[in-house]
Write a protein that holds these residues in place. Structure first.
Motif, short mmCIF file in Angstrom:
data_model
loop_
_atom_site.label_atom_id
_atom_site.label_comp_id
_atom_site.label_asym_id
_atom_site.label_seq_id
_atom_site.Cartn_x
_atom_site.Cartn_y
_atom_site.Cartn_z
N SER A 130 0.83 -1.20 0.00
CA SER A 130 0.00 0.00 0.00
C SER A 130 0.87 1.26 0.00
O SER A 130 1.77 1.40 0.84
N HIS A 138 -0.08 4.10 0.91
CA HIS A 138 -0.35 4.82 2.16
C HIS A 138 0.50 4.30 3.31
O HIS A 138 1.01 5.07 4.12
N ARG A 183 3.98 5.63 2.91
CA ARG A 183 4.11 7.03 3.34
C ARG A 183 4.17 7.15 4.85
O ARG A 183 4.97 7.93 5.38
N TRP A 184 3.34 6.40 5.56
CA TRP A 184 3.39 6.46 7.02
C TRP A 184 4.74 5.95 7.53
O TRP A 184 5.36 6.58 8.39
N TRP A 230 -9.76 2.77 7.75
CA TRP A 230 -9.43 3.31 6.43
C TRP A 230 -10.63 3.73 5.60
O TRP A 230 -10.53 4.59 4.75
N THR A 238 -9.10 8.93 9.64
CA THR A 238 -8.63 10.04 8.83
C THR A 238 -9.64 11.18 8.75
O THR A 238 -9.29 12.30 8.39
N PHE A 275 -4.90 12.14 6.57
CA PHE A 275 -3.83 11.70 5.69
C PHE A 275 -3.46 12.88 4.80
O PHE A 275 -4.11 13.15 3.80
N TRP A 328 1.38 17.16 4.99
CA TRP A 328 1.87 15.87 5.45
C TRP A 328 2.64 16.00 6.76
O TRP A 328 2.52 15.14 7.65
#
Length: 358
Positions: free
Chosen positions: A11, A13, A16-17, A101, A132, A154, A337
């Protein structure tokens, strides 16, 4: 701080985390029942469970417990309340932050009473819940009303998603970046665009660009032919996330007419590129759009209302510019972000403190 992320290593996402947290000095371990095939920071420590998904959600727990005993993390953050939520619950590890999510709290519990109960138990087992968006937190509360719920938006990389006029052409381009699935209302967008073309009757050079892949591609192409607009519609197919700023900067107006949306990150990315947005009143989209300021919010499944909003923006270049600039400011004030990372780190500290107080 030592954090275990439990989630899908394929993923974007999750990547990125993981990369974002490690950039803040957090020791990050990603444990996954999926292949970790994406571009992780070299400092992120990757652990693949011995049994892959979907069976890994249950039987991977023994492998997970062994990994947790070795790592001894300060907190585990499971992403996706159904599969990985179950795996986290079975591990028995606390503190547990469960990040929801979207489809895990919207679609999953609708499948059956068993699925609803299953999800309820996963939510109940968490030390705290991270959502989120406000609307998704409300949806989760209808399954189980948890005492500790945090909003962890997010955010958008505002240095990556930025206005770049090099990709602009002569046509006025209406566009979207979405999976080609019924839930995202691409059929409504095609109907709306047909009405826009009929309104201008050739007096404006217009084009619709649809970026994304999905199961409805052929159905949507047939719809464009049936509407007589296929020569004005371009299906770009799926693109890498790094290419999305270029795609957005080729647009004049971004449109998202989803029937359901848990969080409007794509609309925020467009706003960050100074594009005015036209979105449906699906809760996640409406939550991140300032009506009449950063764009227009129209009723779901209403191509007439969507076409009228698009026409306003096509006719008025200064309105497009002003809404685009307001959208950029909105992102910088609330949805960067770096702000998202600040929020998540604070939520980790809160969840750890909540666990210690029990």
């Amino acid at each position: 701080m030592k954090v275990v992320l439990l989630g899908n290593g394929n993923s974007v996402h999750i990547v990125r985390w993981a990369n974002g947290l490690v950039s803040r000095g957090v020791e990050v371990h990603l444990v996954s029942a999926h292949t970790c095939g994406l571009d992780f920071d070299s400092r992120v420590k990757l652990h693949k469970l011995s049994i892959m998904a979907p069976w890994g959600y249950m039987f991977g727990v023994f492998s997970l417990r062994g990994i947790l005993r070795k790592i001894k993390p300060d907190i585990i953050n499971a992403h996706y309340a159904s599969g990985y939520g179950l795996l986290a619950r079975l591990s028995g590890f606390k503190p547990l932050l469960l990040s929801i999510w979207g489809s895990d709290v919207y679609a999953f519990p609708r499948k059956s009473k068993f699925h609803r109960y299953f999800l309820k138990e996963n939510l109940k087992a968490a030390t705290a819940i991270a959502s989120t968006s406000q609307c998704m937190a409300v949806a989760a509360s209808k399954i189980y009303k948890h005492r500790h719920v945090f909003i962890t938006p997010f955010g958008v990389n505002e240095t990556h998603f930025i206005l770049d006029d090099r990709f602009r052409g002569d046509d006025v381009v209406i566009g979207t970046v979405k999976s080609l699935k019924s839930i995202y209302g691409i059929d409504i967008l095609l109907d709306a665009f047909s009405k826009v073309l009929n309104y201008f009757n050739g007096k404006r050079s217009l084009r619709l660009e649809i970026t994304g892949g999905g199961p409805d591609l052929n159905i949507l192409k047939e719809q464009a032919v049936h509407l007589g607009i296929s020569e004005k519609v371009i299906f770009n197919g799926p693109v890498n996330h790094d290419d999305i700023p270029r795609i957005l900067n080729g647009m004049d107006v971004y449109v998202a007419l989803s029937r359901e949306e848990s969080f409007g990150v794509a609309a925020l990315e467009a706003s960050s590129c100074e594009k005015p947005v036209v979105v449906s009143d699906a809760e996640g989209l409406a939550e991140v759009t300032v009506e009449g300021v950063t764009g227009f919010v129209v009723p779901k499944d209403n191509p007439q209302a969507a076409s009228e909003a698009i026409i306003k923006l096509v006719q008025d270049a200064s309105l497009r510019k002003n809404m685009g600039r307001a959208g950029r400011e909105h992102v910088l004030n609330r949805y960067t972000w770096e702000h998202s990372l600040d929020v998540m780190l604070e939520v980790y500290r809160c969840a750890i403190a909540i666990h210690k107080e029990r």
